[in-house]
Design a protein around this motif. Sequence first.
Motif, PDB file in Angstrom:
ATOM      1  N   THR A  18       0.823  -1.203   0.000  1.00 15.25           N
ATOM      2  CA  THR A  18       0.000   0.000   0.000  1.00 15.25           C
ATOM      3  C   THR A  18       0.862   1.260   0.000  1.00 15.25           C
ATOM      4  OG1 THR A  18      -0.149   0.014   2.414  1.00 15.25           O
ATOM      5  CG2 THR A  18      -1.901  -1.134   1.213  1.00 15.25           C
ATOM      6  N   GLY A  19       0.278   2.340  -0.487  1.00  8.34           N
ATOM      7  CA  GLY A  19       0.951   3.638  -0.433  1.00  8.34           C
ATOM      8  C   GLY A  19       1.843   3.962  -1.618  1.00  8.34           C
ATOM      9  N   ARG A  20       2.045   3.025  -2.508  1.00  8.54           N
ATOM     10  CA  ARG A  20       2.863   3.301  -3.694  1.00  8.54           C
ATOM     11  C   ARG A  20       1.985   3.927  -4.767  1.00  8.54           C
ATOM     12  NH1 ARG A  20       6.913  -1.932  -3.948  1.00  8.54           N
ATOM     13  NH2 ARG A  20       7.905  -1.482  -1.963  1.00  8.54           N
ATOM     14  N   VAL A  21       2.510   4.932  -5.431  1.00  7.59           N
ATOM     15  CA  VAL A  21       1.692   5.679  -6.395  1.00  7.59           C
ATOM     16  C   VAL A  21       1.962   5.254  -7.831  1.00  7.59           C
ATOM     17  CG1 VAL A  21       1.505   7.690  -4.892  1.00  7.59           C
ATOM     18  CG2 VAL A  21       3.337   7.596  -6.580  1.00  7.59           C
ATOM     19  N   GLU A  22       0.951   5.520  -8.673  1.00  5.96           N
ATOM     20  CA  GLU A  22       1.089   5.312 -10.109  1.00  5.96           C
ATOM     21  C   GLU A  22       0.242   6.346 -10.832  1.00  5.96           C
ATOM     22  OE1 GLU A  22      -0.243   1.495 -11.425  1.00  5.96           O
ATOM     23  OE2 GLU A  22      -2.328   1.927 -11.025  1.00  5.96           O
ATOM     24  N   LEU A  23       0.521   6.507 -12.115  1.00  5.81           N
ATOM     25  CA  LEU A  23      -0.167   7.500 -12.923  1.00  5.81           C
ATOM     26  C   LEU A  23      -1.424   6.968 -13.596  1.00  5.81           C
ATOM     27  CD1 LEU A  23       3.022   8.967 -14.624  1.00  5.81           C
ATOM     28  CD2 LEU A  23       1.657  10.066 -12.839  1.00  5.81           C
ATOM     29  N   SER A  59      -6.989   7.917 -18.002  1.00  6.37           N
ATOM     30  CA  SER A  59      -7.497   9.281 -18.090  1.00  6.37           C
ATOM     31  C   SER A  59      -7.715   9.655 -19.559  1.00  6.37           C
ATOM     32  CB  SER A  59      -6.494  10.259 -17.476  1.00  6.37           C
ATOM     33  OG  SER A  59      -6.848  11.593 -17.777  1.00  6.37           O
ATOM     34  N   PRO A  60      -8.856  10.248 -19.879  1.00 11.99           N
ATOM     35  CA  PRO A  60      -9.116  10.640 -21.272  1.00 11.99           C
ATOM     36  C   PRO A  60      -8.244  11.805 -21.752  1.00 11.99           C
ATOM     37  CG  PRO A  60     -10.877  11.417 -19.850  1.00 11.99           C
ATOM     38  CD  PRO A  60      -9.979  10.562 -18.997  1.00 11.99           C
ATOM     39  N   GLN A  87       8.773   9.709  -6.286  1.00 12.68           N
ATOM     40  CA  GLN A  87       9.123   9.494  -4.881  1.00 12.68           C
ATOM     41  C   GLN A  87       8.692  10.694  -4.054  1.00 12.68           C
ATOM     42  OE1 GLN A  87      13.327   8.674  -4.901  1.00 12.68           O
ATOM     43  NE2 GLN A  87      13.018   6.503  -5.229  1.00 12.68           N
ATOM     44  N   GLY A  88       8.150  10.423  -2.907  1.00 10.70           N
ATOM     45  CA  GLY A  88       7.734  11.501  -2.021  1.00 10.70           C
ATOM     46  C   GLY A  88       6.293  11.927  -2.208  1.00 10.70           C
ATOM     47  N   TYR A  89       5.662  11.491  -3.284  1.00  6.23           N
ATOM     48  CA  TYR A  89       4.246  11.790  -3.484  1.00  6.23           C
ATOM     49  C   TYR A  89       3.401  10.693  -2.844  1.00  6.23           C
ATOM     50  CZ  TYR A  89       5.482  15.436  -6.779  1.00  6.23           C
ATOM     51  OH  TYR A  89       5.990  16.567  -7.348  1.00  6.23           O
ATOM     52  N   GLU A  90       2.185  11.057  -2.492  1.00  9.30           N
ATOM     53  CA  GLU A  90       1.273  10.116  -1.867  1.00  9.30           C
ATOM     54  C   GLU A  90       0.036   9.921  -2.737  1.00  9.30           C
ATOM     55  OE1 GLU A  90       0.416  11.391   2.117  1.00  9.30           O
ATOM     56  OE2 GLU A  90       2.533  11.524   2.642  1.00  9.30           O
ATOM     57  N   VAL A  91      -0.644   8.819  -2.493  1.00 10.91           N
ATOM     58  CA  VAL A  91      -1.890   8.518  -3.185  1.00 10.91           C
ATOM     59  C   VAL A  91      -2.859   9.689  -2.982  1.00 10.91           C
ATOM     60  CG1 VAL A  91      -3.855   6.933  -3.254  1.00 10.91           C
ATOM     61  CG2 VAL A  91      -1.543   6.036  -2.890  1.00 10.91           C
ATOM     62  N   ASP A  92      -3.563  10.055  -4.031  1.00  7.39           N
ATOM     63  CA  ASP A  92      -4.550  11.135  -4.073  1.00  7.39           C
ATOM     64  C   ASP A  92      -3.940  12.534  -4.163  1.00  7.39           C
ATOM     65  OD1 ASP A  92      -6.720   9.389  -4.127  1.00  7.39           O
ATOM     66  OD2 ASP A  92      -6.869   9.322  -1.942  1.00  7.39           O
ATOM     67  N   GLN A  93      -2.610  12.652  -4.212  1.00 11.15           N
ATOM     68  CA  GLN A  93      -2.005  13.956  -4.482  1.00 11.15           C
ATOM     69  C   GLN A  93      -2.142  14.250  -5.970  1.00 11.15           C
ATOM     70  OE1 GLN A  93       2.002  13.598  -2.432  1.00 11.15           O
ATOM     71  NE2 GLN A  93       1.603  15.788  -2.239  1.00 11.15           N
ATOM     72  N   THR A  94      -2.188  15.528  -6.316  1.00  8.35           N
ATOM     73  CA  THR A  94      -2.308  15.941  -7.712  1.00  8.35           C
ATOM     74  C   THR A  94      -0.967  16.460  -8.208  1.00  8.35           C
ATOM     75  OG1 THR A  94      -4.635  16.459  -7.412  1.00  8.35           O
ATOM     76  CG2 THR A  94      -3.555  17.451  -9.302  1.00  8.35           C
ATOM     77  N   LEU A 115      -3.238  15.605 -12.766  1.00  6.28           N
ATOM     78  CA  LEU A 115      -3.579  14.201 -12.622  1.00  6.28           C
ATOM     79  C   LEU A 115      -3.471  13.822 -11.146  1.00  6.28           C
ATOM     80  CD1 LEU A 115      -4.145  11.496 -14.190  1.00  6.28           C
ATOM     81  CD2 LEU A 115      -1.699  11.106 -14.035  1.00  6.28           C
ATOM     82  N   THR A 116      -4.484  13.164 -10.636  1.00  4.43           N
ATOM     83  CA  THR A 116      -4.470  12.683  -9.264  1.00  4.43           C
ATOM     84  C   THR A 116      -3.829  11.306  -9.250  1.00  4.43           C
ATOM     85  OG1 THR A 116      -6.455  13.937  -8.758  1.00  4.43           O
ATOM     86  CG2 THR A 116      -5.880  12.159  -7.236  1.00  4.43           C
ATOM     87  N   LEU A 117      -2.816  11.144  -8.400  1.00  2.00           N
ATOM     88  CA  LEU A 117      -2.085   9.876  -8.329  1.00  2.00           C
ATOM     89  C   LEU A 117      -2.947   8.787  -7.708  1.00  2.00           C
ATOM     90  CD1 LEU A 117       1.344  11.295  -7.153  1.00  2.00           C
ATOM     91  CD2 LEU A 117       0.720  10.535  -9.453  1.00  2.00           C
TER      92      LEU A 117
END
Length: 122
Positions: A18-23, A59-60, A87-94, A115-117
Amino acid sequence: IDDAERIMTDLIEKGYVTGRVELGFELLEVLTQEKMKQYWLQYGRYFTDYGVYIITSESPDFQEGDLLVAINDDKISSLSDLKTALQGYEVDQTVTVTVSRITNKNKVQLFRYSLTLKEKTS
């Protein structure tokens, strides 16, 4: 040890960390002439340079063949650059994602989208 325990617990309970971000993109990294030749028939119409190309997007705003240029102010020229930039960004950050796109007038143009991660689940 705390990190290892948390990771192990996540894998056992959820099947991913958990906690790993993607685009929300499927990406293709083209850093060599050989790789470009390998994908030329399928994606060659999009290649403008070496780099990281979007193959599919949830995302369209993003299109097949968009070349990733930057995440916020971090330039992207490889998947390694992308990993470092996230790195350093969290889920739901834009973040602001800049892409280079070949338009229908056959010109290369830059586009910037917010884009929201998402959380990486695989």
